[in-house]
Scaffold this active site. Structure first.
Site, PDB file in Angstrom:
ATOM      1  N   GLU A  25       0.817  -1.204   0.000  1.00 62.44           N
ATOM      2  CA  GLU A  25       0.000   0.000   0.000  1.00 62.44           C
ATOM      3  C   GLU A  25       0.857   1.263   0.000  1.00 62.44           C
ATOM      4  O   GLU A  25       0.525   2.257  -0.648  1.00 62.44           O
ATOM      5  CB  GLU A  25      -0.925   0.011   1.230  1.00 62.44           C
ATOM      6  CG  GLU A  25      -1.893  -1.161   1.280  1.00 62.44           C
ATOM      7  CD  GLU A  25      -1.360  -2.308   2.105  1.00 62.44           C
ATOM      8  OE1 GLU A  25      -2.136  -2.902   2.858  1.00 62.44           O
ATOM      9  OE2 GLU A  25      -0.134  -2.616   1.996  1.00 62.44           O
ATOM     10  N   ARG A  58      17.493 -22.199 -12.036  1.00 60.36           N
ATOM     11  CA  ARG A  58      18.264 -21.929 -13.260  1.00 60.36           C
ATOM     12  C   ARG A  58      17.329 -21.501 -14.382  1.00 60.36           C
ATOM     13  O   ARG A  58      16.216 -21.997 -14.506  1.00 60.36           O
ATOM     14  CB  ARG A  58      19.041 -23.180 -13.677  1.00 60.36           C
ATOM     15  CG  ARG A  58      19.985 -23.692 -12.610  1.00 60.36           C
ATOM     16  CD  ARG A  58      20.672 -24.988 -13.003  1.00 60.36           C
ATOM     17  NE  ARG A  58      19.725 -26.116 -13.143  1.00 60.36           N
ATOM     18  CZ  ARG A  58      19.282 -26.833 -12.128  1.00 60.36           C
ATOM     19  NH1 ARG A  58      19.657 -26.551 -10.897  1.00 60.36           N
ATOM     20  NH2 ARG A  58      18.458 -27.842 -12.335  1.00 60.36           N
ATOM     21  N   GLY A  73      13.507 -37.722  -2.358  1.00 65.14           N
ATOM     22  CA  GLY A  73      12.937 -38.724  -3.219  1.00 65.14           C
ATOM     23  C   GLY A  73      11.675 -39.402  -2.711  1.00 65.14           C
ATOM     24  O   GLY A  73      11.003 -38.897  -1.797  1.00 65.14           O
ATOM     25  N   THR A 110      18.436 -38.887  -1.950  1.00 63.80           N
ATOM     26  CA  THR A 110      18.569 -38.060  -3.148  1.00 63.80           C
ATOM     27  C   THR A 110      19.914 -37.366  -3.177  1.00 63.80           C
ATOM     28  O   THR A 110      20.585 -37.296  -4.217  1.00 63.80           O
ATOM     29  CB  THR A 110      17.433 -37.016  -3.198  1.00 63.80           C
ATOM     30  OG1 THR A 110      16.180 -37.684  -3.318  1.00 63.80           O
ATOM     31  CG2 THR A 110      17.614 -36.065  -4.368  1.00 63.80           C
ATOM     32  N   LEU A 169      10.980 -39.953   1.151  1.00 60.76           N
ATOM     33  CA  LEU A 169      10.575 -38.748   1.880  1.00 60.76           C
ATOM     34  C   LEU A 169       9.168 -38.312   1.485  1.00 60.76           C
ATOM     35  O   LEU A 169       8.339 -37.968   2.337  1.00 60.76           O
ATOM     36  CB  LEU A 169      11.573 -37.620   1.622  1.00 60.76           C
ATOM     37  CG  LEU A 169      11.369 -36.347   2.446  1.00 60.76           C
ATOM     38  CD1 LEU A 169      11.594 -36.621   3.920  1.00 60.76           C
ATOM     39  CD2 LEU A 169      12.295 -35.238   1.962  1.00 60.76           C
ATOM     40  N   LEU A 203      20.188 -28.069  -6.214  1.00 59.49           N
ATOM     41  CA  LEU A 203      18.926 -27.537  -5.686  1.00 59.49           C
ATOM     42  C   LEU A 203      18.847 -26.018  -5.877  1.00 59.49           C
ATOM     43  O   LEU A 203      18.415 -25.280  -4.987  1.00 59.49           O
ATOM     44  CB  LEU A 203      18.762 -27.896  -4.200  1.00 59.49           C
ATOM     45  CG  LEU A 203      18.834 -29.387  -3.858  1.00 59.49           C
ATOM     46  CD1 LEU A 203      18.660 -29.603  -2.364  1.00 59.49           C
ATOM     47  CD2 LEU A 203      17.801 -30.182  -4.645  1.00 59.49           C
ATOM     48  N   ALA A 215      12.093 -42.813 -12.100  1.00 59.81           N
ATOM     49  CA  ALA A 215      13.488 -43.021 -12.514  1.00 59.81           C
ATOM     50  C   ALA A 215      13.665 -44.474 -12.911  1.00 59.81           C
ATOM     51  O   ALA A 215      12.904 -45.361 -12.483  1.00 59.81           O
ATOM     52  CB  ALA A 215      14.455 -42.666 -11.381  1.00 59.81           C
TER      53      ALA A 215
END
Length: 357
Positions: free
Chosen positions: A46, A206, A282, A195, A285, A203, A156
């Site tokens: 605001e 990009r 992965g 992982t 989890l 992580l 995978a």
């Protein structure tokens, strides 16, 4: 309100522990001011919009995605700034769940003779504010589970030892770019130790102009991961069991949270100011979070591929179809050859107001 929501989106991933908020000011048919909250400690939406509008705010209508605050925090109350500006009408998407506000901002505006409408654009505003609302009401971040899988439900291929191979993307370029956008917009990104050990991912975000990297959170109960892994950058968090030996990680400057279970870990992340978490896996989890009822939102990318033998996304106990968890507010979207399916497992905390539209 659509313009105000677009303004608010510019702050996604950057405002925690505050919410992303946008504001536009219209006088007649002319847009005279707009702004968004860029980060905690800086002026609210605001204030930016009123600065741009100046005297043109007098008699105008302000559209804001969250109720103007009515208390002194790091900045003065926005409700007071709106009143002083001479704005005639305020349209609010959603009320603030903060107990220090929670309708008091709207009440202050109305007491000053300003016409206030609440509830316009509420659904989109609630989605934008899900992290803030989750921490404010439940004390823990909003958790978004994300994974990509083939048509036959594999995330995978299998390696020689029966584990998942990290090489080779399941989804296409457009889907991968969308994932980068999510990383830019959410506060933290969480993975399991498996992982990190298998793929050593960075992580990071990009390919997004002006993008920011989310805070890495690694669930590693036994502290098995290498303290020199690529994910360990400033701000990264290791979640370990209370008795785990984390001396090497702490010596490397990695912040350690000790938690008995995933629910306590989320509570601790909320105390650190983390409002939203992108849970990237992965499978172990992801499955554990789902079984514990800790996933709030699901985003699944489905690729038109058939793999055959491979790693399933969500290992867990077998159950009858009648016990399957149903998503609500389900949306599908094509992303090149892939399909994105999103939906909610938990409700976004919401306050309703009398006269809300």
């Amino acid at each position: 309100m659509t313009l105000a929501l677009a303004q608010a989106a510019a702050g996604l991933g950057r405002t925690a522990p505050n919410p992303p908020v946008g504001c536009v000011i219209v006088r007649g048919a002319q847009l005279v001011g707009q702004g968004f909250h860029p980060r905690a400690g800086e002026a609210h939406a605001e204030v930016f919009a009123l600065r741009e509008a100046g005297e043109r705010a007098r008699g105008a209508t302000a559209y804001v995605t969250l109720e103007p605050c009515s208390h002194h925090g790091r900045t003065p109350p926005c409700a007071d700034a709106v009143i002083a500006s001479g704005v005639r009408r305020v349209v609010v998407a959603a009320l603030d769940p903060n107990p220090q506000v929670a309708g008091r901002g709207v009440a202050r505006l109305r007491a000053a003779g300003i016409d206030v409408t609440v509830g316009v654009g509420a659904d989109e505003a609630l989605r934008q504010q899900a992290g803030f609302r989750s921490v404010m009401v439940r004390g823990r971040p909003w958790v978004v589970a994300k994974y990509a899988m083939t048509l036959d439900g594999k995330v995978a291929a299998l390696n020689a030892h029966g584990g998942g191979e990290g090489n080779g993307a399941v989804s296409g370029a457009l889907a991968r770019r969308r994932v980068m956008q999510w990383r830019d917009e959410l506060d933290a990104i969480a993975v399991g130790s498996g992982t990190l050990l298998a793929d050593n991912p960075a992580l990071t975000t990009r390919g997004i102009p002006g993008g920011r990297d989310p805070r890495p959170v690694v669930f590693d109960r036994r502290a098995r991961t290498c303290p020199q892994a690529r994910a360990w950058r400033p701000g990264a968090v290791l979640v370990a069991a209370p008795g785990a030996d984390t001396a090497a990680h702490e010596a490397a400057g990695i912040q350690v949270l000790r938690a008995a279970d995933h629910a306590h870990a989320l509570d601790a992340l909320g105390e650190l100011g983390v409002s939203s978490v992108l849970l990237e896996g992965g499978p172990v989890l992801l499955g554990a979070f789902l079984e514990a009822g800790l996933v709030d939102e699901v985003r699944v990318l489905i690729a038109p591929k058939v793999l055959g033998a491979g790693l399933s996304p969500l290992p867990g106990p077998r159950r009858p179809m009648a016990q399957a968890q149903d998503l609500r507010e389900v949306h599908t979207e094509p992303l090149g050859p892939d399909v994105l399916v999103t939906g909610l497992l938990n409700s976004i905390p919401h306050l309703a107001a009398e006269g809300e539209h």
